[in-house]
Design a protein around this motif. Structure first.
Motif, short mmCIF file in Angstrom:
data_model
loop_
_atom_site.label_atom_id
_atom_site.label_comp_id
_atom_site.label_asym_id
_atom_site.label_seq_id
_atom_site.Cartn_x
_atom_site.Cartn_y
_atom_site.Cartn_z
N LYS A 171 47.22 3.13 -82.16
CA LYS A 171 47.79 4.42 -81.76
C LYS A 171 47.43 5.52 -82.75
O LYS A 171 47.11 6.63 -82.41
N ILE A 172 47.51 5.15 -84.02
CA ILE A 172 47.13 6.12 -85.05
C ILE A 172 45.95 5.53 -85.81
O ILE A 172 45.99 4.39 -86.26
N LEU A 173 44.89 6.30 -85.93
CA LEU A 173 43.73 5.81 -86.66
C LEU A 173 44.07 5.66 -88.13
O LEU A 173 44.74 6.52 -88.71
N PRO A 174 43.62 4.59 -88.75
CA PRO A 174 43.81 4.49 -90.19
C PRO A 174 43.10 5.66 -90.88
O PRO A 174 42.01 6.06 -90.45
N ILE A 175 43.72 6.24 -91.90
CA ILE A 175 43.19 7.49 -92.44
C ILE A 175 42.15 7.28 -93.54
O ILE A 175 41.51 8.23 -93.97
N GLY A 176 42.01 6.07 -94.02
CA GLY A 176 41.14 5.83 -95.16
C GLY A 176 39.67 6.12 -94.90
O GLY A 176 39.19 6.05 -93.78
N ALA A 177 38.96 6.47 -95.99
CA ALA A 177 37.51 6.62 -95.93
C ALA A 177 36.93 5.74 -97.02
O ALA A 177 37.45 5.70 -98.13
N ALA A 178 35.88 5.02 -96.70
CA ALA A 178 35.34 4.10 -97.69
C ALA A 178 33.83 4.13 -97.73
O ALA A 178 33.16 4.39 -96.73
N GLY A 179 33.30 3.91 -98.93
CA GLY A 179 31.87 3.70 -99.10
C GLY A 179 31.68 2.22 -99.36
O GLY A 179 32.43 1.62 -100.12
N ILE A 180 30.68 1.64 -98.75
CA ILE A 180 30.47 0.21 -98.93
C ILE A 180 29.03 -0.07 -99.33
O ILE A 180 28.09 0.37 -98.68
N ASP A 181 28.89 -0.79 -100.43
CA ASP A 181 27.57 -1.22 -100.86
C ASP A 181 27.47 -2.72 -100.60
O ASP A 181 28.26 -3.50 -101.11
N LEU A 182 26.51 -3.09 -99.76
CA LEU A 182 26.32 -4.51 -99.47
C LEU A 182 25.29 -5.01 -100.46
O LEU A 182 24.12 -4.69 -100.38
N GLY A 183 25.78 -5.79 -101.39
CA GLY A 183 25.02 -5.98 -102.61
C GLY A 183 23.95 -7.04 -102.59
O GLY A 183 23.90 -7.92 -101.75
N CYS A 184 23.09 -6.89 -103.57
CA CYS A 184 22.08 -7.91 -103.77
C CYS A 184 22.68 -9.05 -104.58
O CYS A 184 22.14 -10.13 -104.65
N LYS A 185 23.82 -8.81 -105.16
CA LYS A 185 24.45 -9.83 -106.00
C LYS A 185 25.47 -10.65 -105.20
O LYS A 185 26.49 -11.07 -105.74
N SER A 186 25.20 -10.82 -103.91
CA SER A 186 26.05 -11.61 -103.02
C SER A 186 27.51 -11.18 -103.01
O SER A 186 28.41 -11.96 -102.81
N ALA A 187 27.73 -9.91 -103.24
CA ALA A 187 29.10 -9.41 -103.13
C ALA A 187 29.05 -8.04 -102.49
O ALA A 187 28.03 -7.36 -102.55
N LEU A 188 30.15 -7.63 -101.88
CA LEU A 188 30.13 -6.27 -101.40
C LEU A 188 31.15 -5.44 -102.17
O LEU A 188 32.19 -5.94 -102.58
N SER A 189 30.78 -4.19 -102.40
CA SER A 189 31.61 -3.31 -103.20
C SER A 189 32.15 -2.21 -102.30
O SER A 189 31.40 -1.55 -101.61
N ILE A 190 33.48 -2.06 -102.33
CA ILE A 190 34.13 -1.08 -101.47
C ILE A 190 34.85 -0.07 -102.35
O ILE A 190 35.49 -0.46 -103.34
N THR A 191 34.75 1.19 -102.01
CA THR A 191 35.48 2.19 -102.77
C THR A 191 36.03 3.26 -101.83
O THR A 191 35.45 3.53 -100.78
N ASN A 192 37.18 3.82 -102.20
CA ASN A 192 37.65 5.00 -101.47
C ASN A 192 37.60 6.22 -102.38
O ASN A 192 38.17 7.25 -102.10
N GLU A 194 38.94 6.34 -105.34
CA GLU A 194 39.94 6.16 -106.38
C GLU A 194 40.04 4.70 -106.80
O GLU A 194 39.98 4.37 -107.98
N SER A 195 40.21 3.85 -105.81
CA SER A 195 40.26 2.43 -106.17
C SER A 195 39.04 1.71 -105.59
O SER A 195 38.46 2.14 -104.60
N HIS A 196 38.69 0.66 -106.27
CA HIS A 196 37.48 -0.07 -105.88
C HIS A 196 37.82 -1.54 -105.72
O HIS A 196 38.78 -2.03 -106.28
N LYS A 197 36.96 -2.18 -104.96
CA LYS A 197 37.19 -3.60 -104.74
C LYS A 197 35.85 -4.27 -104.54
O LYS A 197 34.96 -3.69 -103.93
N GLN A 198 35.74 -5.46 -105.09
CA GLN A 198 34.51 -6.21 -104.83
C GLN A 198 34.87 -7.55 -104.21
O GLN A 198 35.81 -8.22 -104.65
N ILE A 199 34.15 -7.90 -103.17
CA ILE A 199 34.43 -9.17 -102.50
C ILE A 199 33.21 -10.06 -102.63
O ILE A 199 32.09 -9.67 -102.27
N ASP A 200 33.44 -11.25 -103.15
CA ASP A 200 32.34 -12.21 -103.28
C ASP A 200 32.16 -12.98 -101.98
O ASP A 200 33.13 -13.23 -101.28
N ALA A 201 30.93 -13.33 -101.70
CA ALA A 201 30.70 -14.22 -100.57
C ALA A 201 31.34 -15.56 -100.90
O ALA A 201 31.33 -15.98 -102.06
#
Ligand SMILES: [Zn+2]
Length: 434
Positions: A171-192, A194-201
Motif C-alpha cells: 500500500k505504501i512504497l518503502p521509502i528507502g534508496a540504496a546503492g548496491i555494488d555486486l562485488g568481485c569479492k563474492s559479497a554485495l555491498s549495500i548502502t543508503n 548513512e548505513s552500510h551492509k555487506q552480505i557474503d555469498a
C-alpha cells in the motif's frame, strides 16, 4: 511455483502409468507427422492432430480416462518441437524413451485441483488421486496451469497462479534508496548513504564449484554410455551421474533461495535502487573464437557469477513489481570504484586495493561500499564535482564512440553541456500489470 510431491506407492504407479501414456501419445504424434509427410508430402498441423483425438480414443480406450486438455497439451509439445525444428532453432524431433520424458501439463483449470494456501497442501489429480505436496510459494492466487514433472526419481508439480495486482503492490512504497555494488569479492555491498551492509555469498555456494568439479571428475573415470558403439553405462557411472545431478540441483535450489531472500530483504525497505548496468555480452569480435573454447567458457562460468547475475535481475524485477525505480548506472562513464563519493575526485585503484582513501578530501571507506555510494549519489544526481570530471574522463578514454563525437571543440562543448545536464541514466519503470 514448484512443489515436491509425495505420492504413496499406488499413486506413484498411477503417475508412472499416466506419464507412459503421454509419452506414447507424444511418440505416436511424431510418427504420424513423419509418415504423413513421407507418404503423402502432407504436413500435419496441430489442429488436425487435436481433432483426431476423439477417434484416437475410440481405438486406444485407455486414453479415455485422461484429461483431454492434458492430451492436447502433449500434442502442443509435439507441435512446439516441430516448430522449433522448422525454424532452425532445434533438432529434428525424436521419439522419446520413458527416461527422457518428463511429464505432462494441465493447461487450464480442469483435471486437477489444489488444496493449499501457498505453503504445502494437497494436489488432487483426477483418476489418479490425492497427493501430499510440500513447498512454499512467494505469491499465491488461483491456480491456472499445473505441470507434473518426474526428475531424478522424484515427482514435482509446477503450478502457475493468477495473482491479484493488489497482492503484489504494497500500500505504501518503502521509502528507502540504496546503492548496491555486486562485488568481485563474492559479497554485495549495500548502502543508503548513512548505513552500510555487506552480505557474503553463503559458504555452500562458494564451495559448490569445487564439489561439483570433483564429482564430475569421478564420473569421467567410469564407463559412460555410448549409443553408437552400443555401450551401456556401468553401474558406477550411473551412481556417479546421480551424484552429480543431485549436487547440481541442490546448488540450483540453494542459489535460488539465497537470491530471493536477499532480493526480498532489499526490496522490503527500498523502492529506489541504483546498481551497475547489466552488461550485454558483445556478440561480435570476441565471440569469433573457436566454438569449443566458447562452450568451455560458458560451462566454466562460476556458480557465483550466475548467482550474482540472477540477484541483480531479481532485484530489478522485484523493484519494478512494487512500482519502484531501478537505475542502471553506466559504470564505464561513472567509474564507481575510482570515484570518491564525498568529493567526486577520481583516482585509479588497482584490484588489490580494498580501501578507498581519498587523496583530496581524506574520506576513508571500504572500496565496495564507496562504489555503492557513488552509484547511489550518481543516480540521485548528488555526486559532487560530477560534471567536469566525468566529461574529462570520457574524452580521454579510447572508446570509439567518444572519439567520433569529440571531433571539434564545438562538439566537445555541446557534449559537455549534455553530460552535465542529464546523467544519461537508464531509468526503467514498469507498471506491474501482471
Ligand atoms: Zn574525496
Amino acid at each position: 511455483m514448484t512443489f515436491r510431491l509425495y505420492p504413496n506407492k499406488q499413486i506413484d504407479q498411477s503417475l508412472r502409468y499416466h506419464r507412459k501414456l503421454h509419452k506414447d501419445l507424444y511418440n505416436a504424434a511424431v510418427y504420424n507427422r513423419f509418415t504423413q509427410y513421407q507418404k503423402f508430402k502432407h504436413s500435419v498441423s496441430y489442429m488436425e492432430q487435436q481433432n483426431s483425438l476423439p477417434a484416437f480414443k475410440e481405438v486406444w480406450t485407455e486414453y479415455r480416462e485422461i484429461n483431454s486438455q492434458a492430451l492436447q497439451a502433449t500434442l502442443k509439445r509435439v507441435d512446439f518441437s516441430f516448430e522449433r525444428w522448422f525454424k532452425g532453432l532445434g533438432k529434428r524431433p525424436r521419439f522419446k524413451s520413458i527416461r527422457h520424458y518428463s511429464g505432462w501439463t494441465y493447461p487450464a483449470k480442469t483435471g486437477y485441483s489444489v488444496e493449499s494456501d501457498g505453503e504445502n497442501g494437497y494436489l488432487n489429480l483426477s483418476k489418479i488421486g490425492r497427493i501430499q505436496m510440500r513447498g512454499k510459494a512467494k505469491y499465491w492466487g488461483t491456480p491456472t496451469t499445473c505441470t507434473i514433472v518426474y526428475r531424478n526419481g522424484k515427482w514435482y508439480a509446477s503450478i502457475t497462479v493468477e495473482v491479484l495486482d493488489q497482492a503484489l503492490k504494497p500500500k505504501i512504497l518503502p521509502i528507502g534508496a540504496a546503492g548496491i555494488d555486486l562485488g568481485c569479492k563474492s559479497a554485495l555491498s549495500i548502502t543508503n548513504g548513512e548505513s552500510h551492509k555487506q552480505i557474503d555469498a553463503p559458504k555452500f555456494l562458494r564451495n559448490a564449484e569445487h564439489q561439483i568439479k570433483k564429482a564430475s571428475k569421478e564420473k569421467r573415470r567410469k564407463q559412460a554410455p555410448n549409443r553408437k558403439k552400443k555401450i551401456k553405462a556401468s553401474r558406477r557411472w550411473k551412481k556417479a551421474q546421480a551424484k552429480v545431478s543431485k549436487l547440481t540441483s541442490k546448488v540450483r535450489n540453494q542459489r535460488q533461495n539465497w537470491v530471493h531472500q536477499v532480493a526480498a530483504e532489499i526490496v522490503s525497505s527500498n523502492s529506489f535502487v541504483a546498481s551497475e548496468k547489466l552488461e550485454v555480452k558483445n556478440m561480435t569480435g570476441k565471440a569469433k573464437k573457436s566454438k569449443r573454447k566458447k562452450q568451455k567458457a560458458g560451462l566454466n562460468k562460476s556458480i557465483l557469477d550466475v548467482g550474482f547475475g540472477m540477484l541483480r535481475s531479481t532485484i530489478k524485477y522485484k523493484i519494478e513489481q512494487i512500482g519502484g525505480v531501478f537505475i542502471e548506472v553506466p559504470t564505464k562513464q561513472v567509474k564507481p570504484s575510482q570515484t570518491c563519493p564525498k568529493c567526486g575526485h577520481q583516482d585509479k585503484k588497482t584490484l588489490d586495493i580494498r580501501v578507498h582513501e581519498c587523496t583530496v578530501c581524506g574520506y576513508v571507506q571500504d572500496r565496495d561500499i564507496a562504489a555503492a555510494e557513488v552509484m547511489l549519489y550518481w543516480a540521485k544526481g548528488t555526486l559532487p564535482g560530477f560534471g567536469t570530471s566525468l566529461v574529462d574522463g570520457d574524452v580521454t578514454s579510447s572508446t570509439s564512440r567518444t572519439r567520433k563525437k569529440a571531433g571539434s571543440m564545438k562538439q566537445l562543448g555541446q557534449m559537455k553541456r549534455q553530460k552535465s545536464e542529464s546523467t544519461g541514466a537508464v531509468v526503467e519503470t514498469r507498471s506491474s500489470t501482471k
